[in-house]
Design a protein around this motif. Sequence first.
Motif, PDB file in Angstrom:
ATOM      1  N   ARG A   1      -2.139   2.253  -9.819  1.00  0.00           N
ATOM      2  CA  ARG A   1      -1.824   1.136  -8.914  1.00  0.00           C
ATOM      3  C   ARG A   1      -1.190  -0.027  -9.655  1.00  0.00           C
ATOM      4  NH1 ARG A   1      -3.360  -3.694  -7.199  1.00  0.00           N
ATOM      5  NH2 ARG A   1      -5.025  -3.834  -8.750  1.00  0.00           N
ATOM      6  N   LEU A   2      -1.768  -0.409 -10.789  1.00  0.00           N
ATOM      7  CA  LEU A   2      -1.244  -1.548 -11.544  1.00  0.00           C
ATOM      8  C   LEU A   2       0.155  -1.262 -12.085  1.00  0.00           C
ATOM      9  CD1 LEU A   2      -4.497  -2.530 -13.476  1.00  0.00           C
ATOM     10  CD2 LEU A   2      -3.364  -3.883 -11.705  1.00  0.00           C
ATOM     11  N   MET A   3       0.345  -0.055 -12.641  1.00  0.00           N
ATOM     12  CA  MET A   3       1.664   0.325 -13.143  1.00  0.00           C
ATOM     13  C   MET A   3       2.701   0.306 -12.029  1.00  0.00           C
ATOM     14  SD  MET A   3       2.807   4.090 -14.550  1.00  0.00           S
ATOM     15  CE  MET A   3       2.368   4.805 -12.935  1.00  0.00           C
ATOM     16  N   SER A   4       2.364   0.900 -10.890  1.00  0.00           N
ATOM     17  CA  SER A   4       3.320   0.999  -9.781  1.00  0.00           C
ATOM     18  C   SER A   4       3.569  -0.350  -9.122  1.00  0.00           C
ATOM     19  CB  SER A   4       2.811   2.012  -8.752  1.00  0.00           C
ATOM     20  OG  SER A   4       2.717   3.307  -9.315  1.00  0.00           O
ATOM     21  N   THR A   5       2.543  -1.187  -9.065  1.00  0.00           N
ATOM     22  CA  THR A   5       2.717  -2.538  -8.510  1.00  0.00           C
ATOM     23  C   THR A   5       3.706  -3.323  -9.352  1.00  0.00           C
ATOM     24  OG1 THR A   5       0.470  -2.571  -7.604  1.00  0.00           O
ATOM     25  CG2 THR A   5       1.542  -4.705  -7.944  1.00  0.00           C
ATOM     26  N   CYS A   6       3.536  -3.246 -10.658  1.00  0.00           N
ATOM     27  CA  CYS A   6       4.453  -3.933 -11.565  1.00  0.00           C
ATOM     28  C   CYS A   6       5.876  -3.429 -11.360  1.00  0.00           C
ATOM     29  CB  CYS A   6       4.006  -3.701 -13.009  1.00  0.00           C
ATOM     30  SG  CYS A   6       4.843  -4.743 -14.213  1.00  0.00           S
ATOM     31  N   GLY A   7       6.032  -2.114 -11.281  1.00  0.00           N
ATOM     32  CA  GLY A   7       7.359  -1.538 -11.087  1.00  0.00           C
ATOM     33  C   GLY A   7       7.977  -1.890  -9.763  1.00  0.00           C
TER      34      GLY A   7
ATOM     35  N   GLN B   1     -11.945   6.200 -10.108  1.00  0.00           N
ATOM     36  CA  GLN B   1     -11.342   4.933  -9.711  1.00  0.00           C
ATOM     37  C   GLN B   1     -10.450   4.348 -10.812  1.00  0.00           C
ATOM     38  OE1 GLN B   1     -11.126   3.283  -6.932  1.00  0.00           O
ATOM     39  NE2 GLN B   1     -10.079   1.520  -7.830  1.00  0.00           N
ATOM     40  N   GLU B   2     -10.832   4.551 -12.061  1.00  0.00           N
ATOM     41  CA  GLU B   2     -10.044   4.016 -13.171  1.00  0.00           C
ATOM     42  C   GLU B   2      -8.645   4.634 -13.198  1.00  0.00           C
ATOM     43  OE1 GLU B   2      -9.797   4.637 -17.911  1.00  0.00           O
ATOM     44  OE2 GLU B   2     -11.826   4.367 -17.121  1.00  0.00           O
ATOM     45  N   TYR B   3      -8.557   5.931 -12.974  1.00  0.00           N
ATOM     46  CA  TYR B   3      -7.284   6.653 -12.922  1.00  0.00           C
ATOM     47  C   TYR B   3      -6.406   6.059 -11.815  1.00  0.00           C
ATOM     48  CZ  TYR B   3      -4.319  10.925 -12.435  1.00  0.00           C
ATOM     49  OH  TYR B   3      -3.283  11.827 -12.348  1.00  0.00           O
ATOM     50  N   SER B   4      -7.000   5.833 -10.649  1.00  0.00           N
ATOM     51  CA  SER B   4      -6.260   5.257  -9.514  1.00  0.00           C
ATOM     52  C   SER B   4      -5.811   3.833  -9.806  1.00  0.00           C
ATOM     53  CB  SER B   4      -7.134   5.277  -8.253  1.00  0.00           C
ATOM     54  OG  SER B   4      -7.523   6.589  -7.927  1.00  0.00           O
TER      55      SER B   4
ATOM     56  N   PHE C   1       7.465   4.067  -4.768  1.00  0.00           N
ATOM     57  CA  PHE C   1       8.242   3.703  -5.945  1.00  0.00           C
ATOM     58  C   PHE C   1       8.449   4.906  -6.870  1.00  0.00           C
ATOM     59  CE2 PHE C   1       8.910   1.477 -10.090  1.00  0.00           C
ATOM     60  CZ  PHE C   1      10.135   0.915  -9.738  1.00  0.00           C
ATOM     61  N   ALA C   2       7.720   5.973  -6.607  1.00  0.00           N
ATOM     62  CA  ALA C   2       8.010   7.297  -7.169  1.00  0.00           C
ATOM     63  C   ALA C   2       7.644   7.476  -8.640  1.00  0.00           C
ATOM     64  CB  ALA C   2       9.491   7.654  -6.964  1.00  0.00           C
ATOM     65  N   LEU C   3       6.628   6.763  -9.111  1.00  0.00           N
ATOM     66  CA  LEU C   3       6.184   6.983 -10.490  1.00  0.00           C
ATOM     67  C   LEU C   3       5.150   8.099 -10.601  1.00  0.00           C
ATOM     68  CD1 LEU C   3       5.845   3.320 -11.839  1.00  0.00           C
ATOM     69  CD2 LEU C   3       7.812   4.872 -11.945  1.00  0.00           C
ATOM     70  N   GLY C   4       4.508   8.434  -9.485  1.00  0.00           N
ATOM     71  CA  GLY C   4       3.474   9.466  -9.501  1.00  0.00           C
ATOM     72  C   GLY C   4       3.943  10.791 -10.076  1.00  0.00           C
ATOM     73  N   PRO C   5       5.022  11.390  -9.513  1.00  0.00           N
ATOM     74  CA  PRO C   5       5.481  12.682 -10.034  1.00  0.00           C
ATOM     75  C   PRO C   5       6.000  12.626 -11.469  1.00  0.00           C
ATOM     76  CG  PRO C   5       6.323  12.309  -7.813  1.00  0.00           C
ATOM     77  CD  PRO C   5       5.734  11.010  -8.276  1.00  0.00           C
ATOM     78  N   ILE C   6       6.367  11.444 -11.955  1.00  0.00           N
ATOM     79  CA  ILE C   6       6.870  11.328 -13.331  1.00  0.00           C
ATOM     80  C   ILE C   6       5.720  11.233 -14.322  1.00  0.00           C
ATOM     81  CG2 ILE C   6       8.279   9.943 -14.913  1.00  0.00           C
ATOM     82  CD1 ILE C   6       9.819   8.912 -12.459  1.00  0.00           C
TER      83      ILE C   6
ATOM     84  N   MET D   1       0.841  -1.194   0.000  1.00  0.00           N
ATOM     85  CA  MET D   1       0.000   0.000   0.000  1.00  0.00           C
ATOM     86  C   MET D   1       0.883   1.253   0.000  1.00  0.00           C
ATOM     87  SD  MET D   1      -3.120   1.007   2.572  1.00  0.00           S
ATOM     88  CE  MET D   1      -3.955  -0.528   2.162  1.00  0.00           C
ATOM     89  N   ASN D   2       1.944   1.197   0.766  1.00  0.00           N
ATOM     90  CA  ASN D   2       2.890   2.316   0.804  1.00  0.00           C
ATOM     91  C   ASN D   2       3.832   2.277  -0.409  1.00  0.00           C
ATOM     92  OD1 ASN D   2       3.983   4.583   2.658  1.00  0.00           O
ATOM     93  ND2 ASN D   2       5.831   3.436   2.133  1.00  0.00           N
ATOM     94  N   GLY D   3       4.198   1.047  -0.818  1.00  0.00           N
ATOM     95  CA  GLY D   3       5.216   0.864  -1.845  1.00  0.00           C
ATOM     96  C   GLY D   3       4.807   1.337  -3.237  1.00  0.00           C
ATOM     97  N   VAL D   4       3.511   1.262  -3.562  1.00  0.00           N
ATOM     98  CA  VAL D   4       3.093   1.719  -4.894  1.00  0.00           C
ATOM     99  C   VAL D   4       3.261   3.227  -5.028  1.00  0.00           C
ATOM    100  CG1 VAL D   4       1.499  -0.189  -5.318  1.00  0.00           C
ATOM    101  CG2 VAL D   4       0.660   1.871  -4.184  1.00  0.00           C
TER     102      VAL D   4
END
Length: 588
Positions: free
Chosen positions: A462-468, A455-458, A430-435, A424-427
């Motif tokens: 989430r999926l992108m950051s989880t993968c990363g 919700q779709e945006y979130s 991982f610092a993709l939000g500001p990019i 929950m914290n790690g997504v």
Amino acid sequence: MAYVAEGLGNLLDWNAVMKFQRKNGSLFNSPSTTAAVLVHNHDDKALEYLSLLVSEFGGAVPTVYPLNIYCQLSMVDLLEKIGISQHFSNEIKSILDMTYRLWLQRDEEIMLDIATCAMAFRLLRMNGYDVSSDGLSHFAKASTFHNSLHGYLNDRKSILELYKASKVSLSENDLILDNIGYWSGSLLTQKLCSDGDRSRRITIYGETEYALKFPFYATLERLDHKRNIEHFDAQGSHMLKTEYSPCPVNQELLSLATADFTFSQSIYQDELLDLDSWVKENMLDQLQFARQKLTYCYLSAAATIFPPELSDARISWAKNGVLTTVVDDFFDVGGSKEELENLIALVEKWHEHHEDEFYSEQVKIVFSALYTTVNQLGSMASAVQNRCVTNHLIEVWLQLLRSMMTEAEWQRSQYVPTMEEYMMNGVVSFALGPIVLPALYFVGEKLLDSVVKDQEYSELFRLMSTCGRFLNDSQGFEREGSEGKLNSVSLLVLHSGGSMSIEASKEAIQKSIVTSRRDLLRLVLKEDTVVPKPCKELFWKMCKILNVFYFQTDGFSSPKEMASAVNAVIHEPLKLNAMNPPVTVSSE
């Protein structure tokens, strides 16, 4: 035997051969086979097919006819592969709409030809059309191929198309695509191993080797474009009864792609110089603790957000990539507890901060760079969106800093989070939000506040950051372990009570990577959703970049791992195949 009927005469049972006749009157879409049938066994439909050919082509007819759909799909595929599809969007949509209608009708020109069917499936699915893998079910077993005309002709192009189609899976346990991927991949590997040195110079050999080595989700688009331009095959010949070129390619396409790539490179070089000046102006190069990753951050932008007109998106992406790397290093090794708390407090105050509130020179440099850059990008994005979005950018950064502080506190107190707490914290950390999120404002679409809160945006984030996060943890497990850090690999082992080995943990993480990546692609390709398609595609582009960086090692942390890609995309000019001399394209 029926396919080469014209050479067998009375050795064949001509009535039995007629079972291969198609709706258009031909046998195998082959004029010569159909003519042989007509000589020995008169058939009105065969005569009608040949009469049409003669009226259209005169005395010399093609080896295979019709090839309309295959040629049009090949052209769409080529335009995408050499990076100029954006110039032909209307034509491509028209071709794909027509192909989709024929797919739904199970038209035999698509369904009876392996290469056409596989290419249609892949292009339609990757362009957002709702196509089921059931359309490929008749190719699910290797025996189907071996017993087909394509198998008899040892048609490697068809096997390769099936292999590439099998990789665009959008659901778990798609047995049709899994089976096709297994047997086609094995067969292609065998053929590569048995090929001699002479075969290695043939275009299809290089394509096969590349497809087997690099999955489509672990490639950089602009790097692929360059490779495909340099290995451009203007002839595109196939060997059936004779060698023939089913879809001769206009050399002007090569010239257009060359000019487009060369112009883009000049833009990239100028942008990188400007970014280098930005780093120096903000004194980020003076921070001893910070990794200098400007070229990598810019590579990830230029290699995926490649059209020249998307400069603002690239600049936003690259600047925020540099800043997230600096902040990550500040929280990891560069900053004390007091400095980290000071930085967060300054971001919380933002415009109300005062010069005398900086705990140290390091904090001053980091915050000043953040403050200046976020305000500048926020102003640019607000002008594009016709509404103020700066506060959203500030909030994205604040969420990142707080998540990084949480991890720093866990490490200081030696707290072992649950897997759920960690992810929950790690997504966020991982610092993709500001990019990624600020760049969405610069791709030519209006992004309403209601969309940002949807919700779709979130879920895309989430999926992108989880993968990363999982990719990073899997490749960086040993390095982070030596630094006393916990990640998802070690947490699974710890929370298993000793029942799970490190290898088993890595396998579990790998399954989660596959699931997240597949779910993200499905959501990105889904039509008529809340988030505009160009915005959704940025989430997928970042996912691809992460798969490249972490393909075999931690490529982002390695000082040399991605250097060749940087040079290829940004610095090194094209080296055209000697068989494809450049053609001057009129500016008109």
